[in-house]
Enzyme design. Structure first.
Site, PDB file in Angstrom:
ATOM      1  N   GLU A 112       1.019  -1.170   0.106  1.00  0.00           N
ATOM      2  CA  GLU A 112      -0.133   0.020   0.031  1.00  0.00           C
ATOM      3  C   GLU A 112       0.820   1.151   0.079  1.00  0.00           C
ATOM      4  O   GLU A 112       1.245   1.750   0.799  1.00  0.00           O
ATOM      5  CB  GLU A 112      -0.810   0.077   1.140  1.00  0.00           C
ATOM      6  CG  GLU A 112      -1.906  -1.018   1.366  1.00  0.00           C
ATOM      7  CD  GLU A 112      -2.836  -1.326   0.084  1.00  0.00           C
ATOM      8  OE1 GLU A 112      -3.081   0.020  -0.379  1.00  0.00           O
ATOM      9  OE2 GLU A 112      -3.149  -2.320  -0.287  1.00  0.00           O
ATOM     10  N   CYS A 170      -2.057   9.617   2.299  1.00  0.00           N
ATOM     11  CA  CYS A 170      -1.605   8.792   1.003  1.00  0.00           C
ATOM     12  C   CYS A 170      -2.589   9.244  -0.161  1.00  0.00           C
ATOM     13  O   CYS A 170      -1.995   9.097  -1.271  1.00  0.00           O
ATOM     14  CB  CYS A 170      -1.122   7.398   1.231  1.00  0.00           C
ATOM     15  SG  CYS A 170      -2.513   6.450   1.820  1.00  0.00           S
TER      16      CYS A 170
END
Length: 457
Positions: free
Chosen positions: A211, A245
């Protein structure tokens, strides 16, 4: 030290091989224990998040604890169904047999979590590991030491080390753990470190979930509703001081609406965070001085339209809008991960597509438009992990959507059922009948080739 990590791995593998974690009732019991422990330590976690990142109680609950409670509750409700073997169709060539998919836990998973959402991004993958029937070794980030310490303490109090263990430490600790032969690695963090993790996993051919991040574009088309776009972008970009993110990394604004949109964005920043954000005691701070210096250096890469103030001793950076930015500047070379937002303008949809395609695949993409054809054009012709139409970040909050990147923004996905899948291998099993035997597959079958050609085409 590496020897003790190796002993820990062997201990967890022995526990996994005992079969205890395969029992679905055991998994549900552990998920309930996890939720109870989270609730019991909620105040301590909030206090630690305040010390590490200056997160308010509201932001901590919204972006860290609250989503975990919902995720655990849903997992408890559905995990029995997720874990059951699934019957699938069997072709004519296999008449007499049945086909099943058995979800198989990988075994012992290494979970390496980041500092920006240190509670959520540590516990969310752990939920998937527990639900799938795995054991887990967790390495939280050393950049948020107070939160890491609370996480380590309550997880050690909740679970036996042979089942769930927490290892605190710096880069050397991560390197030592990555050298071991885990059954699965789940990593959340930067693209640069993701490459290191992938290289380490390749030595043992270990399955991995990455991720990562990337530069997530936000497109404001000429027909966008500017008021709602400005409100949502200001919230999504500057939550956690931009250290998200999937935060909008840069804006692509249609030339015809650039000026009115930016005016509305300025007003939303002031409305949501205060006319003088430095006086807002709840505005999060940058994680450390190294990142502070990196971010303030970006301000030289364009003309500051709004913001630009910073206080190093408080690690405070004001929400900042940059214009006249070059695509080759440092601020556009890597994910910003801070409260700085570059602005570019465009005139055609094709121009937008070409701009985004020139950069690595982003983790998220956001488009503000009322035009379905524009929506279809952008979504169809650009590769990215996931995103929103007329919103930002919100797609991360639903467990019904897979969350993950593609290419340089990651591989694999999680949340909800997808978390269970991330820590499982789908094992295909064919149950063949012994009451009959089809002669067609054998070499001596009369007219076999002719019949095969009729069936298999």
């Amino acid at each position: 030290m590496s020897k003790s990590y190796e002993n820990l791995l062997h201990m967890q593998k022995d526990y996994f091989y005992s079969g205890v974690t395969h029992d679905i009732n055991f998994r549900i019991k552990q998920l309930k224990k996890l939720k109870k422990a989270l609730k019991a330590n909620e105040k301590k976690l909030s206090e630690a998040l305040r010390k590490d990142l200056n997160k308010s109680d509201f932001e901590a609950y919204l972006t860290e604890m609250g989503v975990l409670y919902s995720e655990i509750s849903e997992t408890i409700k559905h995990v029995k169904g997720w874990a059951k073997p699934r019957k699938v169709k069997t072709p004519m060539t296999h008449v007499g047999s049945d086909s099943y998919i058995y979800p198989q836990p990988y075994g012992v998973s290494l979970i390496i979590s980041p500092w920006n959402y240190p509670v959520q991004l540590t516990i969310a993958p752990l939920i998937g590991a527990i639900a799938a029937g795995c054991c887990a070794v967790i390495k939280p980030s050393e950049l948020t030491p107070h939160t890491s310490a609370v996480l380590a303490h309550f997880l050690q109090q909740t679970f036996e080390e042979q089942y769930v263990a927490v290892v605190e430490g710096d880069v050397e600790t991560s390197t030592a753990l990555l050298a071991l032969n885990f059954d699965h690695i789940f990593f959340t963090g930067s693209v640069a470190v993701g490459k290191v993790v992938m290289a380490a996993a390749a030595k043992h051919l270990t399955p991995i979930t990455l991720e990562l991040g990337g530069k997530s574009p936000t497109i404001i088309h000429e027909d966008a509703k500017l008021d709602i776009a400005a409100k949502r972008i200001a919230w999504g970009k500057f939550t956690n001081a931009g250290q998200t993110c999937v935060a909008p990394d840069y804006l692509l604004v249609h030339k015809s609406v650039k000026e009115p949109f930016l005016n509305k964005l300025y007003e939303q920043i002031k409305d949501q965070f205060g006319k003088d954000v430095s006086r807002n005691s709840d505005f999060p701070m940058v994680v450390n001085e190294r990142h502070f210096d990196r971010l303030t250096g970006y301000m030289e890469d364009g003309r500051i339209l709004f913001g630009g103030n910073s206080i190093r001793e408080r690690r405070f950076i004001e929400p900042t809008i940059l214009d006249h930015v070059s695509w080759d500047s440092k601020v556009m070379e890597e994910e910003i991960f801070g409260p700085i937002l570059p602005v570019f303008e465009y005139e055609t949809e094709q121009e937008v597509i070409e701009m985004v395609r020139k950069r690595p695949n982003p983790l998220a993409l956001y488009l503000f438009t009322e035009n379905k054809k524009t929506e279809q054009n952008i979504v169809t012709h650009l590769s990215f992990g996931g995103g929103c139409i007329n919103d930002v970040i919100y797609h991360v909050g639903t467990s019904q959507l897979p969350f993950g990147g593609v290419g340089s923004s990651g591989m694999g996905a999680y949340h909800g059922k997808y978390s269970f899948d991330a820590f499982s291998h789908d094992k295909g099993i064919l149950h063949q009948s012994t009451k009959m035997d089809i002669p067609l597959r054998y070499h001596k079958a009369k007219g076999g080739l002719k019949l095969l050609k009729r069936i298999m085409k």
